[in-house]
Write an enzyme that holds these catalytic residues in place. Structure first.
Site, short mmCIF file in Angstrom:
data_model
loop_
_atom_site.label_atom_id
_atom_site.label_comp_id
_atom_site.label_asym_id
_atom_site.label_seq_id
_atom_site.Cartn_x
_atom_site.Cartn_y
_atom_site.Cartn_z
CB CYS A 32 17.76 49.06 25.27
SG CYS A 32 18.60 49.65 23.81
CG HIS A 71 16.77 54.13 24.87
ND1 HIS A 71 17.94 54.85 24.88
CD2 HIS A 71 17.07 52.94 24.27
CE1 HIS A 71 18.91 54.14 24.31
NE2 HIS A 71 18.40 52.98 23.94
N1 NDP Z 1 24.20 49.68 25.20
C1 NDP Z 1 22.92 49.35 25.32
O1 NDP Z 1 22.08 50.13 25.84
C2 NDP Z 1 22.46 48.02 24.86
C3 NDP Z 1 23.30 47.10 24.21
N2 NDP Z 1 22.81 45.89 23.83
C4 NDP Z 1 23.66 44.86 23.19
O2 NDP Z 1 24.63 44.41 24.15
C5 NDP Z 1 25.84 44.08 23.49
C6 NDP Z 1 26.97 44.92 24.04
O3 NDP Z 1 26.72 46.28 23.73
P1 NDP Z 1 27.62 47.46 24.27
O4 NDP Z 1 28.05 47.18 25.66
O5 NDP Z 1 26.85 48.67 23.98
O6 NDP Z 1 28.92 47.32 23.29
P2 NDP Z 1 30.39 47.84 23.50
O7 NDP Z 1 30.92 48.09 22.15
O8 NDP Z 1 30.43 48.95 24.48
O9 NDP Z 1 31.17 46.56 24.14
C7 NDP Z 1 31.46 45.41 23.40
C8 NDP Z 1 32.17 44.35 24.25
O10 NDP Z 1 32.48 43.23 23.38
C9 NDP Z 1 33.86 42.88 23.54
N3 NDP Z 1 34.43 42.33 22.32
C10 NDP Z 1 34.71 42.97 21.16
N4 NDP Z 1 35.29 42.13 20.28
C11 NDP Z 1 35.37 40.92 20.91
C12 NDP Z 1 35.89 39.64 20.53
N5 NDP Z 1 36.46 39.43 19.33
N6 NDP Z 1 35.82 38.63 21.41
C13 NDP Z 1 35.26 38.84 22.63
N7 NDP Z 1 34.78 40.03 23.06
C14 NDP Z 1 34.83 41.06 22.19
C15 NDP Z 1 34.54 44.19 23.91
O11 NDP Z 1 35.79 43.89 24.55
P3 NDP Z 1 37.11 44.82 24.34
O12 NDP Z 1 36.93 46.04 25.21
O13 NDP Z 1 38.21 43.95 24.80
O14 NDP Z 1 37.16 45.17 22.88
C16 NDP Z 1 33.51 44.80 24.86
O15 NDP Z 1 33.65 44.24 26.14
C17 NDP Z 1 25.62 44.30 21.99
O16 NDP Z 1 25.29 43.08 21.41
C18 NDP Z 1 24.47 45.30 21.98
O17 NDP Z 1 23.78 45.24 20.78
C19 NDP Z 1 21.53 45.55 24.14
C20 NDP Z 1 20.68 46.41 24.76
C21 NDP Z 1 21.08 47.71 25.15
N1 PHD Z 2 20.40 49.60 19.36
C1 PHD Z 2 20.24 50.02 20.74
C2 PHD Z 2 21.12 49.19 21.62
C3 PHD Z 2 21.38 47.83 21.08
O1 PHD Z 2 22.50 47.45 20.95
O2 PHD Z 2 20.31 47.11 20.75
P1 PHD Z 2 20.33 45.56 20.31
O3 PHD Z 2 20.81 44.78 21.49
O4 PHD Z 2 18.95 45.27 19.97
O5 PHD Z 2 21.27 45.41 19.15
C4 PHD Z 2 20.55 51.48 20.82
O6 PHD Z 2 21.26 51.89 19.93
O7 PHD Z 2 20.15 52.20 21.72
#
Ligand code: NDP
Ligand code: PHD
Length: 359
Positions: free
Chosen positions: A150, A250
């Site tokens: 991000c 951000h």
């Molecule tokens: N937040 C941000 O701004 C950004 C995030 N990202 C990336 O996006 C992805 C998601 O991030 P974010 O939404 O912040 O993370 P969260 O921790 O908020 O959400 C994680 C998700 O993964 C699911 N999950 C966890 N364990 C398992 C499993 N064993 N099998 C299947 N699903 C599972 C969870 O489900 P449950 O609720 O059932 O546990 C939940 O839906 C990450 O890879 C992160 O690095 C990328 C860019 C920006």
């Molecule tokens: N690391 C970013 C969000 C994130 O999860 O990034 P990435 O998808 O590159 O792991 C933040 O903390 O704001």
């Protein structure tokens, strides 16, 4: 009118997953029918398992959708699958989906560095999507596209038009002020750590920003099978990342130098950014920002609370553009981390793929 494409979301309960639900409600091209999360949430209605943390209410259509485990068999009617999976699980799950011929757009970091996987910021490098044809041949029509980190998305957005107009940037520094929603919800950043505080470390983030910039600003190879990265000699990138007590958005303080000297003037830089029109807008994609880069003139802008929702979070704001006594220019960039930095980017990529008849 064509029927809507069927969409699924993996990691639907998380920070990024919840944003996907909001952005796909009433979408003209995609109908969200399938939701996946961990085995803890599977087998239950979405409304009963999600810990909804968005300031907009949970859309009604999603309340009663059943959550399943993240297995391709439950998503086989999907034309497109968006992934907001925790990176600890995304690798094997997304691989199974692609091998089953599904089209995956992922927020997770796992496949970003694979040669034949495009790493996309949709307002910057949609032309890199062409290399998925190579993956399709190997995977029975299946492919994966990765969305960038991000913070990287905010960084490269103003750089793209500048490089197009004034030639390569050969030195670049950025100091980020990143929102807590970027750390996800499970477990997320504890209130006691972030209240009245700044945390000057985000694991892996600086390396991701420094590396991903070189892929996103790189070129499609001549045989259209991979991306040729910019080399360390072509561009030096240095990032310092901080977590701050902001909910979404951000902020980055960046400085940069052009290879070709003399550098343009501040007014030329501003004009170039203001006039930049992203390809998604030219393709008339539904979510494309009308104004890709908002150049703000007030001394105290951009600010996350006031500016993160410009163009519904798909636009990037740039302010305080001025000469830098060390490099050529410095400026402050603000981008919405879960819209153009994550879920919104995924949706705009899908709209581009659809407009180009690639899904
Ligand atoms: N937040 C941000 O701004 C950004 C995030 N990202 C990336 O996006 C992805 C998601 O991030 P974010 O939404 O912040 O993370 P969260 O921790 O908020 O959400 C994680 C998700 O993964 C699911 N999950 C966890 N364990 C398992 C499993 N064993 N099998 C299947 N699903 C599972 C969870 O489900 P449950 O609720 O059932 O546990 C939940 O839906 C990450 O890879 C992160 O690095 C990328 C860019 C920006
Ligand atoms: N690391 C970013 C969000 C994130 O999860 O990034 P990435 O998808 O590159 O792991 C933040 O903390 O704001």
């Amino acid at each position: 009118m064509c029927a809507k494409k069927v969409a699924g979301v993996l990691g639907a309960t998380g920070s990024v997953g919840q944003r996907f639900i909001l952005l796909l409600a009433n979408h003209p091209d995609f109908e969200l029918k399938r939701l996946g999360a961990s085995p803890r949430s599977a087998g239950k209605k979405y409304g009963s398992v999600v810990n909804w943390k968005q300031t907009d209410l949970l859309p009604e259509f999603a309340q009663d959708l059943m959550v399943t485990e993240c297995k391709a068999e439950y998503f086989k009617d999907c034309d497109i699958v968006f992934s907001g999976l925790d990176a600890d699980y995304a690798g094997s799950i997304e691989k199974e989906f692609v091998e089953n011929g599904l089209h995956v757009i992922s927020n997770a970091k796992n496949y970003r560095r694979e040669d034949d996987v495009p790493l996309i910021v949709p307002i910057v490098n949609p032309e890199h999507l062409s290399i998925v044809e190579n993956q399709k041949r190997k995977n029975n029509g299946g492919f994966i596209v990765c969305i960038s980190n991000c913070s990287t998305a905010g960084l490269v957005s103003p750089l793209k038009p500048l490089v197009e107009s004034f030639g390569p940037i050969d030195a670049l520094t950025t100091t980020t002020l990143q929102a807590i929603s970027g750390a996800g919800f499970s477990p997320g950043v504890p209130g006691i750590d972030i209240l009245d505080n700044i945390i000057p470390f985000i694991s892996g983030e600086e390396d991701k920003m420094e590396w991903e910039t070189k892929k996103i600003l790189g070129q499609v190879s001549k045989d259209n099978t991979q991306i040729d990265l910019l080399s360390d000699e072509e561009i030096k990138v240095s990032a310092q990342c901080n977590r701050v007590a902001v909910s979404d958005g951000h902020t980055e303080c960046i400085s940069f130098r052009f290879k070709n000297q003399p550098a343009p003037s501040v007014e030329q830089v501003k004009k170039c950014l203001r006039e930049y029109e992203c390809d998604a807008y030219k393709l008339k994609c539904f979510s494309a920002p009308k104004q890709t880069i908002h150049v703000l003139e007030a001394n105290d802008r951009p600010q996350p609370r006031l500016d993160r929702n410009r163009d519904a979070g798909y636009g990037v704001s740039v302010g305080r553009i001025r000469e830098d006594p060390v490099l050529d220019f410095k400026m402050v960039v603000l981008s919405h981390n879960t819209v153009i930095g994550a879920a919104g980017a995924g949706i705009l990529i899908a709209e581009i793929l659809l407009a180009q008849k690639m899904i």
